[in-house]
Enzyme design. Sequence first.
Site, PDB file in Angstrom:
ATOM      1  N   GLU A   1      44.343  54.835  36.673  1.00  0.00           N
ATOM      2  CA  GLU A   1      43.327  53.926  37.646  1.00  0.00           C
ATOM      3  C   GLU A   1      42.439  54.357  37.958  1.00  0.00           C
ATOM      4  O   GLU A   1      42.418  54.838  38.555  1.00  0.00           O
ATOM      5  CB  GLU A   1      44.591  53.778  38.640  1.00  0.00           C
TER       6      GLU A   1
ATOM      7  N   ALA B   1      45.115  43.413  42.823  1.00  0.00           N
ATOM      8  CA  ALA B   1      45.854  43.408  43.874  1.00  0.00           C
ATOM      9  C   ALA B   1      46.954  43.976  43.309  1.00  0.00           C
ATOM     10  O   ALA B   1      48.201  44.171  44.426  1.00  0.00           O
ATOM     11  CB  ALA B   1      45.546  41.903  43.716  1.00  0.00           C
TER      12      ALA B   1
ATOM     13  N   HIS C   1      39.583  51.620  40.505  1.00  0.00           N
ATOM     14  CA  HIS C   1      39.032  50.354  41.645  1.00  0.00           C
ATOM     15  C   HIS C   1      37.282  50.575  41.546  1.00  0.00           C
ATOM     16  O   HIS C   1      37.161  51.432  41.246  1.00  0.00           O
ATOM     17  CB  HIS C   1      39.471  50.727  42.458  1.00  0.00           C
TER      18      HIS C   1
ATOM     19  N   ARG D   1      39.495  50.430  53.302  1.00  0.00           N
ATOM     20  CA  ARG D   1      39.896  49.257  53.122  1.00  0.00           C
ATOM     21  C   ARG D   1      41.568  47.993  54.333  1.00  0.00           C
ATOM     22  O   ARG D   1      41.536  48.894  54.731  1.00  0.00           O
ATOM     23  CB  ARG D   1      39.574  48.282  52.178  1.00  0.00           C
TER      24      ARG D   1
ATOM     25  N   SER E   1      35.920  49.267  44.448  1.00  0.00           N
ATOM     26  CA  SER E   1      35.987  49.904  45.760  1.00  0.00           C
ATOM     27  C   SER E   1      36.857  50.505  45.975  1.00  0.00           C
ATOM     28  O   SER E   1      37.955  51.522  45.476  1.00  0.00           O
ATOM     29  CB  SER E   1      36.526  48.339  46.944  1.00  0.00           C
TER      30      SER E   1
ATOM     31  N   PRO F   1      43.596  40.827  38.055  1.00  0.00           N
ATOM     32  CA  PRO F   1      43.463  39.093  38.640  1.00  0.00           C
ATOM     33  C   PRO F   1      42.443  39.013  39.338  1.00  0.00           C
ATOM     34  O   PRO F   1      42.056  40.365  40.168  1.00  0.00           O
ATOM     35  CB  PRO F   1      45.122  39.089  39.658  1.00  0.00           C
ATOM     36  N   ASN F   2      41.550  38.387  39.178  1.00  0.00           N
ATOM     37  CA  ASN F   2      40.506  37.751  40.252  1.00  0.00           C
ATOM     38  C   ASN F   2      38.947  38.514  39.265  1.00  0.00           C
ATOM     39  O   ASN F   2      38.047  38.500  39.813  1.00  0.00           O
ATOM     40  CB  ASN F   2      40.260  38.099  41.441  1.00  0.00           C
TER      41      ASN F   2
ATOM     42  N   ARG G   1      32.280  37.234  44.014  1.00  0.00           N
ATOM     43  CA  ARG G   1      33.851  37.301  44.043  1.00  0.00           C
ATOM     44  C   ARG G   1      32.619  37.927  44.933  1.00  0.00           C
ATOM     45  O   ARG G   1      32.637  39.305  44.293  1.00  0.00           O
ATOM     46  CB  ARG G   1      34.694  37.617  43.547  1.00  0.00           C
TER      47      ARG G   1
ATOM     48  N   ARG H   1      45.660  47.467  51.545  1.00  0.00           N
ATOM     49  CA  ARG H   1      45.180  47.795  50.234  1.00  0.00           C
ATOM     50  C   ARG H   1      45.611  49.579  49.950  1.00  0.00           C
ATOM     51  O   ARG H   1      44.863  50.639  49.241  1.00  0.00           O
ATOM     52  CB  ARG H   1      43.719  47.741  50.175  1.00  0.00           C
TER      53      ARG H   1
ATOM     54  N   ASN I   1      42.577  48.881  35.919  1.00  0.00           N
ATOM     55  CA  ASN I   1      42.188  48.097  36.878  1.00  0.00           C
ATOM     56  C   ASN I   1      42.788  47.247  37.241  1.00  0.00           C
ATOM     57  O   ASN I   1      43.154  46.415  37.214  1.00  0.00           O
ATOM     58  CB  ASN I   1      40.820  47.298  37.237  1.00  0.00           C
TER      59      ASN I   1
ATOM     60  N   TYR J   1      32.078  43.935  45.517  1.00  0.00           N
ATOM     61  CA  TYR J   1      32.259  44.072  44.494  1.00  0.00           C
ATOM     62  C   TYR J   1      31.121  44.382  43.215  1.00  0.00           C
ATOM     63  O   TYR J   1      30.719  45.128  42.482  1.00  0.00           O
ATOM     64  CB  TYR J   1      32.839  43.776  43.599  1.00  0.00           C
TER      65      TYR J   1
HETATM   66  C1  DQA Z   1      39.959  46.336  43.041  1.00  0.00           C
HETATM   67  C2  DQA Z   1      40.275  46.695  44.717  1.00  0.00           C
HETATM   68  C3  DQA Z   1      41.689  45.881  44.805  1.00  0.00           C
HETATM   69  O1  DQA Z   1      43.046  46.054  46.527  1.00  0.00           O
HETATM   70  C4  DQA Z   1      41.571  44.409  44.821  1.00  0.00           C
HETATM   71  O2  DQA Z   1      42.741  43.332  45.178  1.00  0.00           O
HETATM   72  C5  DQA Z   1      40.977  43.796  43.781  1.00  0.00           C
HETATM   73  C6  DQA Z   1      40.009  45.059  43.224  1.00  0.00           C
HETATM   74  C7  DQA Z   1      39.061  47.188  42.903  1.00  0.00           C
HETATM   75  O3  DQA Z   1      38.231  47.102  42.275  1.00  0.00           O
HETATM   76  O4  DQA Z   1      38.293  47.588  43.914  1.00  0.00           O
HETATM   77  O5  DQA Z   1      41.320  43.134  42.675  1.00  0.00           O
HETATM   78  O6  DQA Z   1      41.150  46.691  42.210  1.00  0.00           O
END
Ligand code: DQA
Length: 146
Positions: A101, A77, A103, A110, A105, A10-11, A18, A114, A74, A23
């Site tokens: 997995e 959240a 990410h 953070r 960031s 998501p997102n 964003r 997280r 990825n 990011y």
């Molecule tokens: C994320 C890190 C997650 O904590 C966050 O909710 C994201 C992006 C990253 O790629 O850094 O949506 O997965």
Amino acid sequence: MTRVLVLNGPNLGRLGVREPEVYGSATLADLTAAAAGWSAELGLEVEVRQTDDEAELVGWLHEAVDTRSHVVLNPAAFTHYSYALRDAAAQVTEGGLVLVEVHLSNPLAREAFRHVSVIGPVATGTVAGFGFQSYELALRAVAARS
Ligand code: DQA
């Protein structure tokens, strides 16, 4: 040819607009284009997808098992609380496939919420904190292991 699904939660469809300070300013389309370049170099068949829907993401992990595809995930959240996604990810690695997995960031640098990943313990490994390069490193790991 080794197949890899690059799955984004998501997102992540909002990349570029964003929180660019976290990011970056590149978009999901830019990531898809970069992945095409890495896959050509590494000799992988790569497909990049994104969804905001937990059920769809779970279904894609089932598809990875059924089609013998490795996964770069990825979970966004969902990383921090989705046991449904964790159970689906476990089926990928239990099936002898690689699941990395990733990410953009570094979640450990953070907010406290997280710092927990429910996916990490069932993944083959994790790459975090390198922006798009996290995906490149993950694809290199898949290529080296397959
Ligand atoms: C994320 C890190 C997650 O904590 C966050 O909710 C994201 C992006 C990253 O790629 O850094 O949506 O997965």
